[in-house]
Design an enzyme around this catalytic site. Structure first.
Site, PDB file in Angstrom:
ATOM      1  N   ASP A   1       2.162 -28.025 -39.530  1.00 50.58           N
ATOM      2  CA  ASP A   1       3.349 -27.829 -40.369  1.00 50.58           C
ATOM      3  C   ASP A   1       3.169 -28.527 -41.728  1.00 50.58           C
ATOM      4  OD1 ASP A   1       5.901 -27.444 -41.281  1.00 50.58           O
ATOM      5  OD2 ASP A   1       6.905 -28.522 -39.664  1.00 50.58           O
TER       6      ASP A   1
ATOM      7  N   GLY B   1       6.154 -19.317 -44.779  1.00 48.92           N
ATOM      8  CA  GLY B   1       5.936 -17.990 -45.340  1.00 48.92           C
ATOM      9  C   GLY B   1       5.596 -17.968 -46.810  1.00 48.92           C
TER      10      GLY B   1
ATOM     11  N   ASP C   1      13.156 -22.252 -41.756  1.00 53.93           N
ATOM     12  CA  ASP C   1      13.556 -22.509 -40.364  1.00 53.93           C
ATOM     13  C   ASP C   1      14.714 -21.628 -39.909  1.00 53.93           C
ATOM     14  OD1 ASP C   1      11.721 -24.477 -40.795  1.00 53.93           O
ATOM     15  OD2 ASP C   1      12.926 -26.067 -39.921  1.00 53.93           O
TER      16      ASP C   1
HETATM   17  C1  GLA Z   1       9.739 -27.988 -39.884  1.00 55.85           C
HETATM   18  C2  GLA Z   1       9.383 -26.776 -39.047  1.00 55.85           C
HETATM   19  C3  GLA Z   1      10.220 -26.785 -37.783  1.00 55.85           C
HETATM   20  C4  GLA Z   1       9.973 -28.070 -37.015  1.00 55.85           C
HETATM   21  C5  GLA Z   1      10.250 -29.280 -37.895  1.00 55.85           C
HETATM   22  C6  GLA Z   1       9.808 -30.577 -37.236  1.00 55.85           C
HETATM   23  O1  GLA Z   1      11.045 -27.906 -40.304  1.00 55.85           O
HETATM   24  O2  GLA Z   1       9.588 -25.598 -39.770  1.00 55.85           O
HETATM   25  O3  GLA Z   1       9.902 -25.670 -36.979  1.00 55.85           O
HETATM   26  O4  GLA Z   1       8.646 -28.084 -36.571  1.00 55.85           O
HETATM   27  O5  GLA Z   1       9.567 -29.187 -39.137  1.00 55.85           O
HETATM   28  O6  GLA Z   1      10.034 -31.691 -38.038  1.00 55.85           O
END
Ligand code: GLA
Length: 514
Positions: free
Chosen positions: A280, A320, A341
């Site tokens: 991430d 994305g 998200d």
């Molecule tokens: C980002 C990701 C989420 C999750 C959080 C965890 O927001 O997009 O899916 O993994 O981090 O901190």
């Protein structure tokens, strides 16, 4: 002026001053967000100092702090700017807020996203931030430089021939994960019948990480006493174990990231028996400010994963950006997030799901678009809305990663997550992109060609029931032999088409066989 008059005047001035002060609420102190940021799902904290109407202090995300400039409080309204340099080019961004009793409602200062500016207000309460976030403001300038590799194509790892299916901790449990929770979820995946229906990954999201030891090896935190033993437990149930990390120095929730430790981390995870990595972006944006660096950053981990003997599904998560679908498989990715998200809300879920059509052509065996994990069963959408969510994700050949508590699912939620007909559409080996056959008002008809027949979905995005119909000729079928309503589990008489009433925010999904 005599003494008595002087005393009276002094009293009046004091009274007026106190009155004026009484009208300025006190917003100094530490304010912790009650929910994650609408973009990037991060923790956020405001640390404020107040002098009259002037406000100073900082707006902090889990991986960095931005100073507040020009902060002012007028009545209960609060406006401010921050000098923001946590990702993207440094810039001054404005935010605003309002104090209501013991709550601050703030629209934070965040850079606009591909889908527009971030305007949603977040609620903050006085408190103390938790975890690494509270104690460890990192000095990013002191970090050693990590060189990015020249772009090349990382070869395919042979995994995820169909969209991955499993469970992930984030949507329901946030950072509140532990060894025992993960074991219980593995047991529940078997007991609920989800394993038999094809789900296999148990993925731990943010919040498992501890600190690096003297050899640079990242150890889990105290809630995960023995990752190898946990992996053995999960594997013994015929399931697979996934983990979460970030290419930056910090994860989105402020835990240790893999920056500069890609190889050692890949070796550690392989040694533990990890089968899946969600990687991430988060604080990587503080190091690499141009989105055009993303491919090389992900390739660095893609290559590190290739150097270990264990094969791990590589899940790219950078919301994305930077046309990721065009290069993710070249960086070694098996799936890549295509959006910010998701949330357990009709608005967010449907905005993501119904906008994914144009990306569908990038998906295929070994590499999938990921419109984010499922919210089915988390309680803030109706069962019709969850059926729409699951049907859409299946049509899009999206990873089916449940995000609810598998230990106590209501029968209606189980019926959704375990619907084998819908799962079969998702997992169809042809992996053909769906097409939107028609859209009119609030209704949309989608079709996907399957190895045997077609999936046809009639979606109603409106708030009133809608009468909808489709003619088989419209999908290019002369006379189908069987038509099954996959949510009603009913075989219909084929005739020359289908007509029915679709509930608000609902779907009728058909499997049509020649
Ligand atoms: C980002 C990701 C989420 C999750 C959080 C965890 O927001 O997009 O899916 O993994 O981090 O901190």
């Amino acid at each position: 002026m005599n003494d008595a008059l002087r005393a009276l005047l002094a009293g009046a001035v004091l009274f007026c001053t106190l009155r004026a002060h009484a009208q300025i609420p006190d917003i100094g102190g530490t304010w912790v967000a009650e929910q994650a940021t609408p973009v990037g799902g991060m923790e956020m904290v405001f640390r404020l100092k107040q002098a009259g109407v002037n406000i100073t202090g900082s707006q902090a995300l889990s991986f960095g702090t931005s100073p507040i400039v020009d902060g002012e409080l007028h009545g209960d309204q609060f406006s401010f700017s921050v000098q923001f340099d946590l990702f993207g080019p440094p810039r001054t961004l404005s935010g605003s807020g309002r104090i209501v009793g013991d709550t601050l409602l703030i629209s934070p200062a965040l850079p606009p996203t591909p889908s527009g500016p971030v305007t949603a207000a977040m609620t903050f309460k006085r408190g103390f931030p938790t975890g690494n976030f509270a104690v460890d403001p990192m000095d990013y300038r002191s970090l050693p430089t990590v060189l990015l590799p020249a772009l090349r194509a990382v070869s395919y790892n042979g995994l995820a021939k169909t969209p991955p299916m499993g469970w992930n901790s984030w949507n329901k449990f946030d950072v509140h994960v532990s060894d025992s929770l993960v074991r219980e979820m593995a047991d529940a995946m078997v007991a609920s019948g989800m394993k038999a229906a094809g789900y296999s990954y148990i993925n731990i999201d943010d919040g498992w990480q501890g600190a690096r030891n003297a050899h640079g090896v990242l150890e889990p935190n105290a809630k995960f006493p023995d990752m190898r033993a946990l992996a053995r437990y999960v594997h013994a149930r015929g399931l697979k174990l996934g983990l979460y990390a970030s290419p930056g120095p910090r994860s989105c929730a402020g835990y240790e990231g893999s920056y500069g430790h890609e190889d050692i981390d890949a070796r550690t995870w392989a040694a533990w028996g990890i089968d899946y990595l969600k990687y991430d972006w988060c604080s990587a944006g503080r190091i690499w400010r141009e989105d055009s660096d993303m491919r090389a950053v992900y390739q660095r981990m893609g290559e590190a994963l290739h150097r270990v003997t264990r094969r791990l599904v590589f899940s790219i998560c950078q919301y994305g950006r930077a046309s990721v679908a065009e290069w993710a498989p070249l960086a070694g990715g098996n799936l890549w997030r295509t959006s910010d998200d998701i949330k357990d809300s009709w608005e967010r879920m449907s905005a993501i799901g119904f906008s994914q059509g144009p990306l569908a052509r990038f998906a295929g065996p070994g590499h999938w678009n990921d419109p984010d994990m499922l919210e089915v069963g988390n309680g803030r959408m109706s069962n019709d809305e969850y059926r729409t969510h699951f049907s859409l994700w299946a049509l899009l050949a999206a990873p089916l990663i449940a995000g609810n508590d598998l230990r106590d699912m209501a029968p209606a939620i189980k019926d959704i997550l375990l619907n084998r007909e819908v799962i079969a559409v998702d997992q169809d080996p042809l992996a053909r992109p769906p097409e939107r056959l028609s859209a009119s008002g609030d209704t949309e008809i989608w079709v996907r060609t399957l190895r045997k027949g077609w999936a046809v979905a009639l979606f109603n995005r409106g708030t009133a029931a809608a009468d909808m119909s489709v003619k088989w000729a419209d999908i290019g079928v002369a006379a189908p032999r069987t038509v099954i309503d996959v949510w009603a589990h009913a075989e219909l008489s084929p005739a020359d088409g289908f007509a029915g009433t679709v509930p608000p925010h609902g779907v009728i999904m058909l499997r049509v066989e020649p």
